[in-house]
Design an enzyme around this catalytic site. Structure first.
Site, PDB file in Angstrom:
ATOM      1  N   ASP A   1       6.931   6.990 -11.585  1.00 24.21           N
ATOM      2  CA  ASP A   1       5.759   7.852 -11.460  1.00 24.21           C
ATOM      3  C   ASP A   1       5.757   8.746 -12.691  1.00 24.21           C
ATOM      4  OD1 ASP A   1       3.512   8.311  -9.537  1.00 24.21           O
ATOM      5  OD2 ASP A   1       4.100  10.383  -9.938  1.00 24.21           O
TER       6      ASP A   1
ATOM      7  N   PHE B   1      -1.021   2.665 -23.838  1.00 27.62           N
ATOM      8  CA  PHE B   1      -2.012   2.707 -22.754  1.00 27.62           C
ATOM      9  C   PHE B   1      -2.249   4.160 -22.369  1.00 27.62           C
ATOM     10  CE2 PHE B   1       0.548   3.713 -18.910  1.00 27.62           C
ATOM     11  CZ  PHE B   1       1.827   3.598 -19.430  1.00 27.62           C
ATOM     12  N   GLY B   2      -3.094   4.354 -21.379  1.00 29.98           N
ATOM     13  CA  GLY B   2      -3.307   5.702 -20.837  1.00 29.98           C
ATOM     14  C   GLY B   2      -3.713   6.706 -21.902  1.00 29.98           C
TER      15      GLY B   2
ATOM     16  N   GLU C   1       0.849  -1.201   0.000  1.00 26.96           N
ATOM     17  CA  GLU C   1       0.000   0.000   0.000  1.00 26.96           C
ATOM     18  C   GLU C   1       0.884   1.250   0.000  1.00 26.96           C
ATOM     19  OE1 GLU C   1      -3.619   1.545  -0.329  1.00 26.96           O
ATOM     20  OE2 GLU C   1      -3.381  -0.601   0.102  1.00 26.96           O
TER      21      GLU C   1
END
Ligand code: ITT
Length: 196
Positions: free
Chosen positions: A69, A151-152, A38
């Site tokens: 990121d 993608f995205g 997480e």
């Protein structure tokens, strides 16, 4: 050589594998290591969020870990969606909805300049941060979504020097010039040359 990447995004793992395998580097994603820990991505920069993911991964997997990121910055929207690229259309959103929201916001706007940014962080096995590197690719936002590759936001992004979107261009063309390709080239130089 193998590198572990703390990401649950299968597309990132595929692209990183395509970019790094010619260099003899095999990419393992978080799923292969027992699952992504997480991580609350509450940093204010790509670097901060990449570092958080890499450090959490290193502590969970007990080995050196990379994290990515990344996102899309649109000039006419003051850098939006930026670090919020993955969640642009809100909770329950997806790639299609994110791009649809962006295209809607840009309706009637002539200045469509944009760049993809990718920050790669590396953490040591003890969770300390080894460093971060950044890659970009500049281009413009298309009038509509085109192509099914990548993608995205790829079907909506036309890199400089081309008329096709990243959704239309072959993967090797995207990888050869992309923010992720550029960041990984830098990461190999900075993190791997002559080290473990
Ligand atoms: P992890 O955090 O588990 O790595 P994520 O998808 O949530 O996966 P990010 O927080 O870095 O990753 O968000 C990146 C978003 O930016 C991604 O979901 C896409 O919407 C966009 N993006 C990044 N790189 C892209 C690329 O190469 N092509 C198209 N869109 C991209």
């Amino acid at each position: 050589m193998r590198v572990v990447v703390a990401t649950s995004n299968a597309h990132k793992i595929i692209e990183m594998g395509e970019i790094l395998s010619p260099l003899g580097i095999e990419v393992l994603g978080a799923d292969a290591m027992g699952g992504m820990p997480e991580v609350v991505e509450d940093g204010t920069t790509f670097e901060e969020n990449a570092a958080k993911k890499a450090q959490a991964g290193a502590l969970a997997f007990h080995c050196p870990v990379l994290a990515d990121d990344s996102g899309l910055e649109v000039l006419a929207l003051n850098g939006e969606p930026g670090i919020y690229s993955a969640r642009y259309a809100g909770e329950g959103g997806n790639d299609g909805r994110n791009l649809a929201k962006l295209l809607k916001k840009l309706e009637g706007i002539e200045d469509r300049r944009a760049q993809f940014v990718c920050c790669i962080a590396m953490a040591n096995a003890d969770g300390s941060l080894r460093g971060t590197v950044r890659g970009i690719v500049t281009g413009r936002i298309a009038e509509g979504a085109r192509g099914t590759g990548g993608f995205g936001y790829d079907p909506g992004f036309i890199p400089d020097g081309y008329d096709q979107t990243f959704g239309e261009l072959p993967a090797e063309v995207k990888n050869g010039m992309s923010h992720r390709g550029n960041a990984l080239k830098e990461a190999v130089k900075v993190f791997f040359s002559g080290r473990d």
